[in-house]
Design a protein around this motif. Structure first.
Motif, PDB file in Angstrom:
ATOM      1  N   PHE A  31       7.190  -9.695  17.858  1.00 50.25           N
ATOM      2  CA  PHE A  31       7.553  -8.367  17.373  1.00 50.25           C
ATOM      3  C   PHE A  31       6.290  -7.548  17.115  1.00 50.25           C
ATOM      4  CE2 PHE A  31      11.469 -10.592  16.914  1.00 50.25           C
ATOM      5  CZ  PHE A  31      12.449  -9.623  17.046  1.00 50.25           C
ATOM      6  N   ASP A  32       6.433  -6.229  17.191  1.00 54.98           N
ATOM      7  CA  ASP A  32       5.264  -5.356  17.104  1.00 54.98           C
ATOM      8  C   ASP A  32       4.709  -5.250  15.699  1.00 54.98           C
ATOM      9  OD1 ASP A  32       3.533  -2.920  18.032  1.00 54.98           O
ATOM     10  OD2 ASP A  32       4.694  -2.149  16.321  1.00 54.98           O
ATOM     11  N   SER A  33       5.580  -5.147  14.680  1.00 49.73           N
ATOM     12  CA  SER A  33       5.080  -4.789  13.355  1.00 49.73           C
ATOM     13  C   SER A  33       6.052  -5.194  12.256  1.00 49.73           C
ATOM     14  CB  SER A  33       4.817  -3.274  13.282  1.00 49.73           C
ATOM     15  OG  SER A  33       5.918  -2.544  13.808  1.00 49.73           O
ATOM     16  N   LEU A  34       5.511  -5.286  11.036  1.00 52.89           N
ATOM     17  CA  LEU A  34       6.257  -5.585   9.826  1.00 52.89           C
ATOM     18  C   LEU A  34       6.093  -4.422   8.857  1.00 52.89           C
ATOM     19  CD1 LEU A  34       5.000  -9.251   9.453  1.00 52.89           C
ATOM     20  CD2 LEU A  34       7.389  -8.621   9.905  1.00 52.89           C
ATOM     21  N   TRP A  35       7.163  -4.101   8.104  1.00 55.02           N
ATOM     22  CA  TRP A  35       7.137  -2.909   7.261  1.00 55.02           C
ATOM     23  C   TRP A  35       7.666  -3.203   5.870  1.00 55.02           C
ATOM     24  CZ3 TRP A  35       4.780   1.373   9.226  1.00 55.02           C
ATOM     25  CH2 TRP A  35       4.506   1.343  10.598  1.00 55.02           C
ATOM     26  N   VAL A  36       7.038  -2.556   4.866  1.00 56.98           N
ATOM     27  CA  VAL A  36       7.360  -2.796   3.461  1.00 56.98           C
ATOM     28  C   VAL A  36       7.733  -1.475   2.799  1.00 56.98           C
ATOM     29  CG1 VAL A  36       6.525  -3.717   1.274  1.00 56.98           C
ATOM     30  CG2 VAL A  36       5.700  -4.693   3.416  1.00 56.98           C
ATOM     31  N   SER A  37       8.841  -1.480   2.053  1.00 52.97           N
ATOM     32  CA  SER A  37       9.259  -0.312   1.277  1.00 52.97           C
ATOM     33  C   SER A  37       8.590  -0.337  -0.099  1.00 52.97           C
ATOM     34  CB  SER A  37      10.782  -0.284   1.132  1.00 52.97           C
ATOM     35  OG  SER A  37      11.404  -0.233   2.396  1.00 52.97           O
ATOM     36  N   THR A  81      -0.820 -14.034   9.138  1.00 55.76           N
ATOM     37  CA  THR A  81      -0.510 -13.649  10.515  1.00 55.76           C
ATOM     38  C   THR A  81      -1.800 -13.384  11.276  1.00 55.76           C
ATOM     39  OG1 THR A  81      -0.309 -11.300   9.926  1.00 55.76           O
ATOM     40  CG2 THR A  81       1.703 -12.637   9.870  1.00 55.76           C
ATOM     41  N   GLU A  82      -1.700 -13.360  12.593  1.00 56.84           N
ATOM     42  CA  GLU A  82      -2.889 -13.184  13.418  1.00 56.84           C
ATOM     43  C   GLU A  82      -2.820 -11.961  14.328  1.00 56.84           C
ATOM     44  OE1 GLU A  82      -5.616 -14.883  13.218  1.00 56.84           O
ATOM     45  OE2 GLU A  82      -4.844 -16.297  11.734  1.00 56.84           O
ATOM     46  N   ARG A  83      -1.618 -11.597  14.758  1.00 57.20           N
ATOM     47  CA  ARG A  83      -1.472 -10.588  15.807  1.00 57.20           C
ATOM     48  C   ARG A  83      -0.729  -9.339  15.368  1.00 57.20           C
ATOM     49  NH1 ARG A  83       2.597  -8.872  18.188  1.00 57.20           N
ATOM     50  NH2 ARG A  83       3.864 -10.432  17.101  1.00 57.20           N
ATOM     51  N   ILE A  84       0.333  -9.522  14.606  1.00 51.88           N
ATOM     52  CA  ILE A  84       1.294  -8.464  14.328  1.00 51.88           C
ATOM     53  C   ILE A  84       0.695  -7.369  13.449  1.00 51.88           C
ATOM     54  CG2 ILE A  84       2.295  -9.494  12.231  1.00 51.88           C
ATOM     55  CD1 ILE A  84       5.084  -8.799  13.496  1.00 51.88           C
ATOM     56  N   ARG A  85       1.070  -6.123  13.729  1.00 55.65           N
ATOM     57  CA  ARG A  85       0.685  -5.006  12.863  1.00 55.65           C
ATOM     58  C   ARG A  85       1.592  -4.986  11.636  1.00 55.65           C
ATOM     59  NH1 ARG A  85       0.812   0.633  15.351  1.00 55.65           N
ATOM     60  NH2 ARG A  85       2.926   0.016  15.938  1.00 55.65           N
ATOM     61  N   PHE A  86       1.192  -4.234  10.613  1.00 53.57           N
ATOM     62  CA  PHE A  86       2.045  -4.105   9.431  1.00 53.57           C
ATOM     63  C   PHE A  86       1.733  -2.797   8.717  1.00 53.57           C
ATOM     64  CE2 PHE A  86      -1.532  -6.968   8.614  1.00 53.57           C
ATOM     65  CZ  PHE A  86      -2.240  -6.250   7.662  1.00 53.57           C
ATOM     66  N   GLY A  87       2.742  -2.285   8.000  1.00 57.56           N
ATOM     67  CA  GLY A  87       2.549  -1.004   7.336  1.00 57.56           C
ATOM     68  C   GLY A  87       3.548  -0.757   6.232  1.00 57.56           C
ATOM     69  N   THR A  88       3.405   0.387   5.583  1.00 59.84           N
ATOM     70  CA  THR A  88       4.282   0.821   4.496  1.00 59.84           C
ATOM     71  C   THR A  88       5.302   1.811   5.038  1.00 59.84           C
ATOM     72  OG1 THR A  88       2.661   2.531   3.922  1.00 59.84           O
ATOM     73  CG2 THR A  88       2.560   0.457   2.717  1.00 59.84           C
ATOM     74  N   HIS A  89       6.537   1.666   4.583  1.00 58.19           N
ATOM     75  CA  HIS A  89       7.612   2.528   5.100  1.00 58.19           C
ATOM     76  C   HIS A  89       8.548   2.926   3.960  1.00 58.19           C
ATOM     77  CE1 HIS A  89      10.524   4.188   7.895  1.00 58.19           C
ATOM     78  NE2 HIS A  89       9.947   3.640   8.941  1.00 58.19           N
ATOM     79  N   GLY A 114      -7.990  -4.339  11.410  1.00 58.36           N
ATOM     80  CA  GLY A 114      -7.431  -3.118  11.969  1.00 58.36           C
ATOM     81  C   GLY A 114      -5.956  -3.146  12.291  1.00 58.36           C
ATOM     82  N   ARG A 115      -5.182  -4.006  11.627  1.00 57.59           N
ATOM     83  CA  ARG A 115      -3.753  -4.103  11.941  1.00 57.59           C
ATOM     84  C   ARG A 115      -2.872  -3.304  10.994  1.00 57.59           C
ATOM     85  NH1 ARG A 115      -1.838  -9.565  11.467  1.00 57.59           N
ATOM     86  NH2 ARG A 115      -3.711 -10.205  10.337  1.00 57.59           N
ATOM     87  N   PHE A 116      -3.452  -2.569  10.058  1.00 53.48           N
ATOM     88  CA  PHE A 116      -2.682  -1.849   9.040  1.00 53.48           C
ATOM     89  C   PHE A 116      -2.351  -0.427   9.483  1.00 53.48           C
ATOM     90  CE2 PHE A 116      -2.856   1.042   5.294  1.00 53.48           C
ATOM     91  CZ  PHE A 116      -1.628   0.689   4.747  1.00 53.48           C
ATOM     92  N   VAL A 117      -1.122   0.014   9.169  1.00 53.47           N
ATOM     93  CA  VAL A 117      -0.672   1.392   9.387  1.00 53.47           C
ATOM     94  C   VAL A 117      -0.169   1.935   8.049  1.00 53.47           C
ATOM     95  CG1 VAL A 117       0.929   2.913  10.596  1.00 53.47           C
ATOM     96  CG2 VAL A 117       0.015   0.891  11.758  1.00 53.47           C
ATOM     97  N   LEU A 118      -0.696   3.082   7.633  1.00 51.37           N
ATOM     98  CA  LEU A 118      -0.212   3.712   6.410  1.00 51.37           C
ATOM     99  C   LEU A 118       0.978   4.595   6.737  1.00 51.37           C
ATOM    100  CD1 LEU A 118      -0.256   4.633   3.470  1.00 51.37           C
ATOM    101  CD2 LEU A 118      -2.017   6.317   4.101  1.00 51.37           C
ATOM    102  N   GLY A 119       2.144   4.213   6.233  1.00 48.36           N
ATOM    103  CA  GLY A 119       3.317   5.083   6.294  1.00 48.36           C
ATOM    104  C   GLY A 119       3.368   5.877   5.010  1.00 48.36           C
ATOM    105  N   ALA A 120       3.134   7.183   5.107  1.00 47.98           N
ATOM    106  CA  ALA A 120       2.965   8.033   3.934  1.00 47.98           C
ATOM    107  C   ALA A 120       4.241   8.804   3.624  1.00 47.98           C
ATOM    108  CB  ALA A 120       1.814   9.014   4.165  1.00 47.98           C
ATOM    109  N   GLY A 121       4.594   8.844   2.335  1.00 47.03           N
ATOM    110  CA  GLY A 121       5.735   9.628   1.880  1.00 47.03           C
ATOM    111  C   GLY A 121       5.361  10.462   0.677  1.00 47.03           C
ATOM    112  N   ILE A 122       6.262  11.372   0.298  1.00 45.67           N
ATOM    113  CA  ILE A 122       5.976  12.265  -0.832  1.00 45.67           C
ATOM    114  C   ILE A 122       6.705  11.839  -2.101  1.00 45.67           C
ATOM    115  CG2 ILE A 122       5.548  14.202   0.719  1.00 45.67           C
ATOM    116  CD1 ILE A 122       8.256  15.345  -0.107  1.00 45.67           C
ATOM    117  N   GLY A 123       7.622  10.853  -2.014  1.00 50.86           N
ATOM    118  CA  GLY A 123       8.411  10.447  -3.174  1.00 50.86           C
ATOM    119  C   GLY A 123       9.593  11.382  -3.387  1.00 50.86           C
ATOM    120  N   TRP A 124      10.585  10.908  -4.173  1.00 49.43           N
ATOM    121  CA  TRP A 124      11.771  11.747  -4.404  1.00 49.43           C
ATOM    122  C   TRP A 124      12.369  11.592  -5.804  1.00 49.43           C
ATOM    123  CZ3 TRP A 124      16.288   9.231  -5.698  1.00 49.43           C
ATOM    124  CH2 TRP A 124      16.351   7.864  -5.388  1.00 49.43           C
TER     125      TRP A 124
END
Length: 309
Positions: A31-37, A81-89, A114-124
């Motif tokens: 799989f390409d990536s893992l995401w955390v809320s 992990t070794e390969r998969i990307r991961f980020g915040t969602h 370099g496998r991290f992606v920042l998923g940015a939100g404004i909050g609600w």
């Protein structure tokens, strides 16, 4: 089209052994990536509501439901992990000090190569903003400035200065350096016109939430026009969407009030292809079920669905 997976970090499944089990399986299966809320604090009594597009209710955001902190979780994921990307969602940027967050995320990017992606939100959630001492009315402006501050600190090889509405410093060198030149990519979450304008100006990607393919097409056209007006090439902005998924075998669905992608392997593949045709290059699957069932679903996707795509 790539497939990402949400990690079980909310409620009873949010335990180390379950995170390890799901993350290692997703990495092993390709799989390409893992995401955390993310949430910081939840009120005992909540008046503010957030009605997601595919939800029948406002969602289960009650006190007592544990949400693991995403930066700490992704530090664990980086190490196993070794390969998969991961980020915040997604990570609500207004809740956090931009300079502190910049060095935390640079460290995460460095240690993961370099496998991290920042998923940015404004909050609600109004109660959450009150708890962290930030006016909710400033959430858009703070999000924009936080992204600008972090990119300034990540990209400069010499001490940098920044003079904004909320952040002001002279000749500062970030303590941690990112592995990715210029810092990790920043994807912006949200379905509103304001969110699309932020994607067009500042985003390396768009994190759409629970949109149907025809809604993605409309959003994509808006984003194309907004990016062109901002002087950016829309082809350089990755389009992603997050959707719940249920396999054709019995599982415990912790978010049963949502409409999910479901059906046989052929029906699920057809729905995936509709997103690909709409321009989506990454589909993030929200598997709100028991961890063992998540792994079983990932294996089913690889064996039965992916060959049909």
């Amino acid at each position: 089209m790539k497939l990402g997976v949400s990690l079980p970090t909310v409620g009873p499944p949010g335990r180390r052994r379950y995170l390890v089990e799901v993350a290692e399986a997703a990495d092993r299966l390709g799989f390409d990536s893992l995401w955390v809320s993310s949430h910081v604090a939840l009120p005992a009594t909540r008046n503010s509501t957030c009605l997601y597009p595919r939800a029948k209710t406002a969602g289960a955001y009650n006190w007592g439901v544990a949400w693991l902190e995403p930066v700490a979780v992704l530090g664990l994921v980086a190490g196993i992990t070794e390969r998969i990307r991961f980020g915040t969602h997604v990570l609500a940027l207004p809740y956090r000090n931009p300079v502190v967050l910049a060095t935390e995320l640079a460290t995460l990017d460095q240690l993961s190569l370099g496998r991290f992606v920042l998923g940015a939100g404004i909050g609600w959630m109004a109660e959450e903003f009150a708890a962290v001492g930030v006016p909710r009315s400033e959430r858009g402006a703070r999000t924009d400035e936080t992204i600008e501050v972090m990119r300034t600190l990540w990209s400069n090889k010499n001490p940098a200065s920044f003079h904004g509405r909320f952040v002001d410093f002279d000749d500062m060198w970030l303590a941690a350096r990112p592995h990715t030149p210029g810092g990790p990519p920043v994807y912006v979450g949200g379905n509103t016109d304001a969110a699309l304008r932020r994607v067009a100006r500042l985003g390396d990607g768009w994190l759409a939430h629970e949109l149907y393919p025809e809604e993605v097409v409309r959003g994509r056209q808006k984003l194309t026009d907004l990016a062109a007006a901002a002087g950016r090439d829309p082809e350089h902005i990755e389009l992603t969407v997050r959707r719940g998924l249920l396999p054709p075998f019995p599982v415990m669905d912790f978010m049963s009030d949502r409409a999910c992608i479901a059906g046989s392997a052929e029906e699920v593949a057809e729905q995936f292809d509709a997103y690909r045709s709409a321009g989506i290059s990454l589909l993030v699957l929200d598997l709100s079920m028991r961890p063992a069932e998540i792994v079983e679903t990932l294996e089913w996707l690889c064996k039965e669905v992916q060959p049909l795509l």
